[in-house]
Motif scaffolding. Structure first.
Motif, PDB file in Angstrom:
ATOM      1  N   PRO A 178      21.002 -10.861 -14.490  1.00  0.00           N
ATOM      2  CA  PRO A 178      21.290  -9.482 -14.099  1.00  0.00           C
ATOM      3  C   PRO A 178      20.478  -9.055 -12.877  1.00  0.00           C
ATOM      4  N   LEU A 179      20.863  -7.922 -12.310  1.00  0.00           N
ATOM      5  CA  LEU A 179      20.307  -7.436 -11.049  1.00  0.00           C
ATOM      6  C   LEU A 179      18.778  -7.440 -11.039  1.00  0.00           C
ATOM      7  N   GLY A 180      18.210  -7.878  -9.933  1.00  0.00           N
ATOM      8  CA  GLY A 180      16.765  -7.847  -9.729  1.00  0.00           C
ATOM      9  C   GLY A 180      16.042  -9.090 -10.162  1.00  0.00           C
ATOM     10  N   ASN A 181      16.642  -9.879 -11.032  1.00  0.00           N
ATOM     11  CA  ASN A 181      15.950 -11.054 -11.542  1.00  0.00           C
ATOM     12  C   ASN A 181      15.941 -12.215 -10.556  1.00  0.00           C
ATOM     13  N   ASP A 182      16.762 -12.144  -9.509  1.00  0.00           N
ATOM     14  CA  ASP A 182      16.730 -13.182  -8.483  1.00  0.00           C
ATOM     15  C   ASP A 182      15.380 -13.215  -7.781  1.00  0.00           C
ATOM     16  N   ALA A 183      14.818 -12.037  -7.501  1.00  0.00           N
ATOM     17  CA  ALA A 183      13.516 -11.987  -6.835  1.00  0.00           C
ATOM     18  C   ALA A 183      12.435 -12.617  -7.693  1.00  0.00           C
ATOM     19  N   ILE A 184      12.510 -12.409  -9.003  1.00  0.00           N
ATOM     20  CA  ILE A 184      11.510 -12.975  -9.909  1.00  0.00           C
ATOM     21  C   ILE A 184      11.654 -14.492  -9.983  1.00  0.00           C
ATOM     22  N   THR A 196      23.243 -12.849  -9.047  1.00  0.00           N
ATOM     23  CA  THR A 196      23.006 -11.698  -9.912  1.00  0.00           C
ATOM     24  C   THR A 196      24.236 -10.803  -9.946  1.00  0.00           C
ATOM     25  N   ARG A 197      24.389 -10.163 -11.099  1.00  0.00           N
ATOM     26  CA  ARG A 197      25.496  -9.221 -11.289  1.00  0.00           C
ATOM     27  C   ARG A 197      25.002  -8.030 -12.085  1.00  0.00           C
ATOM     28  N   ASP A 198      25.726  -6.939 -11.953  1.00  0.00           N
ATOM     29  CA  ASP A 198      25.501  -5.740 -12.760  1.00  0.00           C
ATOM     30  C   ASP A 198      26.256  -5.899 -14.078  1.00  0.00           C
ATOM     31  N   TRP A 199      25.987  -4.996 -15.024  1.00  0.00           N
ATOM     32  CA  TRP A 199      26.805  -4.947 -16.232  1.00  0.00           C
ATOM     33  C   TRP A 199      28.273  -4.799 -15.820  1.00  0.00           C
ATOM     34  N   LEU A 213      28.604 -10.409 -17.720  1.00  0.00           N
ATOM     35  CA  LEU A 213      27.380  -9.703 -18.086  1.00  0.00           C
ATOM     36  C   LEU A 213      27.753  -8.385 -18.757  1.00  0.00           C
ATOM     37  N   THR A 214      27.235  -8.166 -19.955  1.00  0.00           N
ATOM     38  CA  THR A 214      27.543  -6.962 -20.715  1.00  0.00           C
ATOM     39  C   THR A 214      26.245  -6.243 -21.084  1.00  0.00           C
ATOM     40  N   PRO A 215      26.311  -4.962 -21.428  1.00  0.00           N
ATOM     41  CA  PRO A 215      25.087  -4.210 -21.709  1.00  0.00           C
ATOM     42  C   PRO A 215      24.355  -4.675 -22.966  1.00  0.00           C
ATOM     43  N   ALA A 216      23.063  -4.415 -22.984  1.00  0.00           N
ATOM     44  CA  ALA A 216      22.211  -4.587 -24.169  1.00  0.00           C
ATOM     45  C   ALA A 216      21.260  -3.400 -24.200  1.00  0.00           C
ATOM     46  N   TYR A 217      20.799  -3.048 -25.394  1.00  0.00           N
ATOM     47  CA  TYR A 217      19.838  -1.957 -25.539  1.00  0.00           C
ATOM     48  C   TYR A 217      18.440  -2.573 -25.539  1.00  0.00           C
ATOM     49  N   ARG A 222       7.536  -7.547 -16.126  1.00  0.00           N
ATOM     50  CA  ARG A 222       6.694  -8.737 -15.976  1.00  0.00           C
ATOM     51  C   ARG A 222       5.223  -8.335 -15.924  1.00  0.00           C
ATOM     52  N   GLY A 223       4.962  -7.079 -15.592  1.00  0.00           N
ATOM     53  CA  GLY A 223       3.601  -6.569 -15.513  1.00  0.00           C
ATOM     54  C   GLY A 223       3.564  -5.160 -16.065  1.00  0.00           C
ATOM     55  N   VAL A 224       2.517  -4.427 -15.744  1.00  0.00           N
ATOM     56  CA  VAL A 224       2.375  -3.080 -16.308  1.00  0.00           C
ATOM     57  C   VAL A 224       2.945  -2.003 -15.406  1.00  0.00           C
ATOM     58  N   ASN A 225       3.330  -2.328 -14.174  1.00  0.00           N
ATOM     59  CA  ASN A 225       3.838  -1.324 -13.245  1.00  0.00           C
ATOM     60  C   ASN A 225       5.285  -1.550 -12.824  1.00  0.00           C
ATOM     61  N   ASP A 226       5.983  -2.490 -13.472  1.00  0.00           N
ATOM     62  CA  ASP A 226       7.369  -2.766 -13.070  1.00  0.00           C
ATOM     63  C   ASP A 226       8.350  -2.518 -14.215  1.00  0.00           C
ATOM     64  N   ARG A 227       8.012  -1.576 -15.058  1.00  0.00           N
ATOM     65  CA  ARG A 227       8.840  -1.265 -16.217  1.00  0.00           C
ATOM     66  C   ARG A 227      10.267  -0.944 -15.801  1.00  0.00           C
ATOM     67  N   ARG A 228      11.247  -1.686 -16.324  1.00  0.00           N
ATOM     68  CA  ARG A 228      12.672  -1.436 -16.154  1.00  0.00           C
ATOM     69  C   ARG A 228      13.129  -1.485 -14.696  1.00  0.00           C
ATOM     70  N   MET A 229      12.453  -2.290 -13.882  1.00  0.00           N
ATOM     71  CA  MET A 229      12.854  -2.438 -12.480  1.00  0.00           C
ATOM     72  C   MET A 229      13.797  -3.614 -12.238  1.00  0.00           C
ATOM     73  N   ALA A 230      13.998  -4.447 -13.235  1.00  0.00           N
ATOM     74  CA  ALA A 230      15.045  -5.472 -13.208  1.00  0.00           C
ATOM     75  C   ALA A 230      15.945  -5.236 -14.414  1.00  0.00           C
ATOM     76  N   LEU A 231      17.220  -5.526 -14.258  1.00  0.00           N
ATOM     77  CA  LEU A 231      18.179  -5.244 -15.315  1.00  0.00           C
ATOM     78  C   LEU A 231      18.118  -6.317 -16.404  1.00  0.00           C
ATOM     79  N   TRP A 232      18.627  -6.004 -17.563  1.00  0.00           N
ATOM     80  CA  TRP A 232      18.736  -6.916 -18.706  1.00  0.00           C
ATOM     81  C   TRP A 232      20.216  -6.937 -19.127  1.00  0.00           C
ATOM     82  N   CYS A 233      20.616  -7.934 -19.915  1.00  0.00           N
ATOM     83  CA  CYS A 233      22.026  -8.005 -20.283  1.00  0.00           C
ATOM     84  C   CYS A 233      22.223  -8.903 -21.491  1.00  0.00           C
ATOM     85  N   ALA A 234      23.440  -8.910 -22.008  1.00  0.00           N
ATOM     86  CA  ALA A 234      23.958  -9.950 -22.893  1.00  0.00           C
ATOM     87  C   ALA A 234      25.020 -10.697 -22.098  1.00  0.00           C
TER      88      ALA A 234
END
Length: 359
Positions: A178-184, A196-199, A213-217, A222-234
């Motif tokens: 999902p989006l943003g994880n390419d940089a990681i 990378t793709r969006d939901w 790619l479908t949504p997940a809750y 990866r650290g303490v200052n990047d909360r929810r800056m890359a997307l997650w998925c199923a």
């Protein structure tokens, strides 16, 4: 000071491993992973799950960490199944559990890894954090040629950077995330090819296989200052041998994400669903299903077969190592289902359809 320091370290490792804790007031920072338009699940800096609870605060983290109730785990808990030696290719469908949320799916002549973690610890550091209780169910050297690697999100028990870099060096697979994880992922090898793709997005893998790619809750960090800056998925994988649905981590929430999968893709041939890391419920419910909820999700999506993962390898939460299996058996019985409809997997365990000709 020493005890407080250890608590601080344990809390930091927990935050980065599980990603279940944020800050009530986020520190202002730009997104180092992704820049894109605002959407119904992206505010321009952070991703979020619409209409679902988001971050816990540090007081709630401390309440969990200091509240007791953690059952002991054995230091080692070897799988009863020997390490698998998969064939190079499979014409039909074959699934092997590597451990935790790591799976090898062999389907229609293609080899696909999901969330491959070979690290000894699911942690940002090598000297602390959840330690592997059982070895991988396939030795890295025994992997068949890998065509694609699917990464659901960036927590350390799902995105193992050194393993992904090694896979790229030795197999040159297509990475889908999902989006943003390419940089990681590229931070471990800047030559890696990551799509990378969006939901709602899809990637054609060829030979009649498409990954959606479908949504997940859930959350990401990866650290303490990047909360929810890359997307997650199923992931939903449409194949010549049926539709497969894989969830790395999710809460059950209002159940809408499962209803949407059924409506878009029809009944699911095989669902691989998480059944562990769910206690205490007051803390984990928003981000991790328990076995009862996993059984409910399997019913909503119309799964012909379900397999349980995300248990027994890394001690992440309070429940004992065998509690997910016990709770799943009770949930299956309460739902009036035959036990074989929802099986738990141990590392090295292989699942194949009873009638391969029918996929």
């Amino acid at each position: 000071m020493k005890r407080r320091g250890l608590i601080k370290l344990a809390s930091a490792v927990t935050v980065m491993t599980l990603g279940g804790v944020g800050y009530a007031a986020h520190r202002r920072s730009s997104n180092p992973y992704y820049r894109g338009p605002v959407s119904d699940h992206f505010d321009g800096t952070r991703f979020f799950s619409p209409n679902q609870p988001q971050d816990k605060d540090l007081a709630e983290l401390a309440r969990w960490q200091l509240g007791g109730g953690r059952e002991d785990w054995p230091a080692r808990w070897p799988s009863p199944f020997p390490p698998d030696a998969p064939p190079d290719r499979v014409a039909g469908l074959r699934v092997v559990h590597i451990g935790h949320a790591s799976l090898l799916i062999q389907v229609a002549g293609r080899n696909i890894l999901i969330d491959p973690v070979y690290a000894k610890r699911a942690s940002p550091v090598g000297f602390a954090g959840p330690k592997r209780a059982q070895p991988p169910g396939i030795a890295f050297e025994a992997l068949p040629p890998i065509d694609a690697v699917l990464v659901t999100h960036n927590h350390y028990d799902h995105l193992d950077g050194p393993t992904l870099a090694r896979l790229w060096a030795e197999h040159q697979p297509r990475f889908v995330a999902p989006l943003g994880n390419d940089a990681i992922i590229r931070s471990y090898d800047d030559t890696a090819a990551v799509e990378t793709r969006d939901w709602g997005g899809s990637v054609d893998l060829g030979d009649g296989l498409t990954v959606h790619l479908t949504p997940a809750y859930h959350w990401s960090a990866r650290g303490v200052n990047d909360r929810r800056m890359a997307l997650w998925c199923a992931f939903v994988l449409t194949t010549p041998h049926g539709t497969l649905y894989h969830v790395g981590d999710t809460g059950y929430g209002d159940g809408a994400i499962f209803t949407q999968v059924r409506e878009r893709f029809g009944p699911i041939r095989l669902a691989t669903l998480p059944i562990g890391a769910y206690e205490p419920r007051w803390f984990m419910q928003a981000q991790h299903m328990n076995p009862e909820e996993a059984v409910r999700a399997a019913g909503v999506i119309g799964a012909e077969q379900a397999l349980g993962h995300h248990w027994g390898t890394f001690r992440l939460t309070n429940e004992g190592i065998e509690r997910p299996v016990e709770a799943l058996a009770a949930a299956i019985e309460a739902a009036g289902l035959p036990p074989e409809r929802f099986l738990t997997l141990r590392p090295g365990q292989v699942w194949q359809p009873a009638h391969p000709s029918n996929g």
